[in-house]
Each structure stands twice: as C-alpha cells, then as structure tokens.
Design an enzyme around this catalytic site. Structure first.
Site, PDB file in Angstrom:
ATOM      1  N   HIS A   9      -5.804 -36.050 -21.812  1.00 10.25           N
ATOM      2  CA  HIS A   9      -6.127 -34.113 -22.413  1.00 10.25           C
ATOM      3  C   HIS A   9      -6.073 -34.043 -23.665  1.00 10.25           C
ATOM      4  CE1 HIS A   9      -3.998 -30.351 -24.173  1.00 10.25           C
ATOM      5  NE2 HIS A   9      -3.804 -30.250 -23.078  1.00 10.25           N
TER       6      HIS A   9
ATOM      7  N   GLU B 148     -10.136 -34.186 -23.247  1.00  4.34           N
ATOM      8  CA  GLU B 148     -10.729 -33.104 -22.771  1.00  4.34           C
ATOM      9  C   GLU B 148     -11.054 -32.168 -23.440  1.00  4.34           C
ATOM     10  OE1 GLU B 148      -8.796 -29.145 -21.265  1.00  4.34           O
ATOM     11  OE2 GLU B 148      -7.536 -30.111 -20.640  1.00  4.34           O
ATOM     12  N   HIS B 149      -9.594 -31.422 -24.453  1.00  2.00           N
ATOM     13  CA  HIS B 149     -10.002 -30.942 -25.433  1.00  2.00           C
ATOM     14  C   HIS B 149     -11.706 -31.345 -26.535  1.00  2.00           C
ATOM     15  CE1 HIS B 149      -6.619 -28.217 -26.291  1.00  2.00           C
ATOM     16  NE2 HIS B 149      -5.938 -28.896 -24.766  1.00  2.00           N
TER      17      HIS B 149
END
Length: 431
Positions: free
Chosen positions: A69, A72-73
């Site tokens: 996650h 992804e950012h």
C-alpha cells in the site's frame, strides 16, 4: 502487430482481445462503444506478500506490513517533481489506485485523450522514484490515514473479523499496515519490492472502451522495455490454517449511535481449480440471496422484532488460500441476532432449501453479474480480480448456469457450521 487472440461469449454478447507485448506485459482489450474508456494496470502484489524471494535467492526477504500500500502511494511521485495527477490533469483523465490482499491496481477513466493518458499510466508505474526524505514524509501521511481508519466503524469491524476468523493466515494483515510497521519502511526496501513485483511479466493491462488495439500496442512500444524473465517464490507458511474460527467474538467501542455487527463464516475447503473457486463464489452468492435477502424469513423475522433497520448485507470472498462469507447490519442486540441466526440455519438445514427460492436467487445473481458488463470500470476491475485468480469473466454465465440446487445445498450443509462462525461487533462508546 503482436499475435492477437480473440475470446468471445456469444450468448453474453461480449468479447476481449489479448496479446503479450514484447516487453512481457499481458494486455487485454474489451471493445465497448461507450463514451468513457477505462484502463487498469495491475501487478500480482498485495498486502499478504510480506515474505518472498527471487527463485535464485537462498533466503526469504521479510518486509514490514503495509509496504504494498505504501509503495502504491509513492508511485505517483516522479523524479522531475511533477506527480502523475498533475500530468493527468492536462489530459482530463480521472485517476486513482488501490491495494488489495493479492494485487495492486493503477486506474484511470476518460472521455477523450485516451492514448495520452495511457502513456502517462504506463510511464509513471514503470519509473519508480524514492528517497529517504520523501519516504519519511509519506510515513506521516499514511500514519494519519491508519489512525483515521482505526476509528472507521465498518473498516475496523472487518479488520477485527479477519483476526477472529484466522489464526495464521495473512488475511489478518491490515492492508495499510500499522504506524509501527510503516515506520520501518525505507527507500531501499521499496526498491527491493518494486524490482521483484513490478516486473512486467508479473503485471497485466486491461483496457475497456471504444479503443483501437493497434494504438494501444503502439503506446506500449513507446513506453515499455523488455522485462527479464523471473520467478517469485512466495511464502506459504499459513497453509496449515485451522478449519475452525480462531475466536468466536470480538468487540470494540467506537463513536456509533447503535451497535454494528458482522457474522463471518470461515471456509478452508478451497478448490484448487480457478473455475471451481469461481463456481463456489457464485453459489455462495445464490445461497446468501436465499437465506438473507429482504424476501427471506430471517430478514423479515429480524425486521419484525426491530432487531435490524432496513439493511442486512451479505457477501463472500474466495482466493487461493482463503474463503469467507459475511452477514452484516446494525442492531440494538447483536447477540440476539446471532442466536436467531444459529436457530435459523439449523431450521433451514432440516427443511431443505426451497427450489423456487433457489431458481429466483440464481436468476438474481445471474442478472446482477450480466449488468456489470454495462460499466467499463466493473468490467476492468472484475476481469483483473478474476484473471489474477486464474479465471475469466467471459465464463461467468456458463459457470452460474451450471450451479444446481444440490450443489448449493451441499455448500450450505458443509460450510454453515457453528465452529466456523465468528462475530465482530462495534459498540457505542458509552456502553
């Protein structure tokens, strides 16, 4: 032009073209005469991938929870200081991304300038840029996001349910990680994960809309370079997960006006074949429609006793090493609902499922899935989720049609057992 493969479902009236680009990337195109076009560029990498190695490595690499996650950012930041959203603003595309348990997807939709937007998508996802300074900044941002979701009732309820259902399985891992785990992330470990999982041979591009496949290939030719062949070895230490639920009940207190509950049914009898997993998922949808829809005896019993408001939702999720089904709502007395749920299940097992209710529920599930082909976003996302599990949404009608009452009854009797149940409750703070 690459060798293009056509797959078509004539009854459904839908088709997709596919080819493997010279870079190693798999590309699927669903031609749809719609005003909006949609693209999803996804990698087989999600929250559960916290222990892995390249096939040539001797030792596993263990990384902090939440790193997929976090990565992804970070992918939206570019070395020249212009982030991907600024680039999309010039083409008019709406862009986003998401991280799941088993995949990460980068998406955009637009009504014009599709190929320019596709070039942006393929470019920024294949050009990572991380520094220790920008990583530290993101740790603060995502740390605040994690704290926010700690107080989000439905998110927290689902997280606690996963920790109740599973003892070892990595479904227990929060997709965003914890404040403590993301504090351990460095630029070096981000590059390590990127270089393993963002290999184009581990990724798929799916495009849906009124597009030209030759122009899509031309954009791929312009942006992508050939990826090295590779094999990822993923950790499988959670394969000895017990069949029974780990905990029977979890309770947390948050700022809600009335208690929320979700009942989970754990299922560790997971088919090895992808089509059989898909069949089981649709059969579970049919079963839930029979048992818990607004026309069901259970729903009307709860409603007449003022134990729930108007909503009683259900849903299931199945992967290669996990499967669960949930029933959720708001109630003044979740324990009473759970007791009635136990009684109702046993009563239905003794009486058997009604054939007419089965046929109606099967038609409802069929129609819902067919309707999803009216949305470019639903097509793209559903395709990727299914394809990464080894299935294809063009097979959906045939799979649903193959489901019999006997199959659903066996599923009901095999999975709805008290030792497989767990309940997660969110109570008001003042209780």
């Amino acid at each position: 032009m690459s060798n293009i493969v056509l797959k078509e479902n004539e009854m459904l009236g839908e088709k997709h073209y596919s080819f493997t680009h010279k870079s190693g990337l798999e590309v699927f195109v669903f031609p749809k005469k719609m005003t909006t076009s949609y693209a999803i560029f996804a990698t087989r990498y999600g929250a559960v991938d916290n222990k892995f190695k390249h096939v040539t490595d001797k030792e596993y690499t263990i990384v902090p929870d939440g790193i997929a996650h976090f990565l992804e950012h970070k992918m939206f930041e570019c070395e020249d200081g212009v982030d991907a959203f600024e680039r999309y603003a010039k083409t008019g595309a709406n862009a986003n991304a998401f991280t799941g348990n088993n995949l990460t997807g980068y998406i955009f939709s637009c009504t014009e300038n599709f190929y320019e937007s596709l070039e942006i998508l393929l470019d920024f996802v294949t050009h990572p840029y991380f520094t220790e300074k920008t990583v530290q900044k993101e740790q603060g941002i995502i740390g605040q996001e994690i704290k926010m979701y700690e107080d989000h009732p439905s998110v927290r309820m689902h997280r606690e349910l996963m920790k109740a259902l599973y003892k070892k399985n990595k479904m227990r891992i929060d997709i965003a990680g914890t404040v403590e785990s993301i504090a351990e992330i460095t630029a070096e470990v981000l590059y390590k994960c990127y270089n393993i999982f963002y290999n184009l041979r581990n990724m798929t591009l799916c495009v849906v809309g009124d597009v030209d496949i030759s122009q899509i290939e031309a954009v791929c030719d312009k942006v992508l370079v050939e990826a090295e062949p590779f094999t990822i070895v993923r950790d499988t230490e959670d394969e000895d997960e017990p069949k029974e639920a780990y905990l029977k009940k979890t309770v947390c207190q948050l700022d809600v006006s009335k208690p929320l509950f979700t009942i989970g049914i754990k299922d560790m009898d997971i088919p090895k074949e992808a089509k059989e997993r898909t069949k089981k998922a649709y059969a579970t949808e049919i079963l839930d429609e029979i048992l818990f829809s607004q026309s069901s005896e259970f729903y009307n019993d709860l409603y007449s006793q003022n134990l729930i408001a108007q909503d009683l939702s259900s849903g299931c999720e199945i992967g290669k090493n996990y499967s669960f089904n949930v029933i959720s709502s708001e109630s003044s007395d979740p324990d009473k609902v759970y007791s009635l749920f136990l009684d109702y299940v046993e009563k239905m097992k003794k009486e058997g499922l009604d054939k007419e209710a089965f046929e109606l529920s099967k038609r409802t599930v069929y129609a819902s899935n067919i309707k999803s082909f009216d949305s470019v976003e639903d097509i793209g996302n559903n395709f990727i989720f299914n394809y990464f599990d080894g299935a294809d949404i063009l097979d959906t009608p045939d799979i649903i049609n193959s489901i019999t009452l006997e199959y659903v009854e066996k599923l009901f009797n095999d999975t709805f057992k008290e030792e497989y149940y767990a309940m997660s409750v969110v109570e008001p703070l003042n209780k």
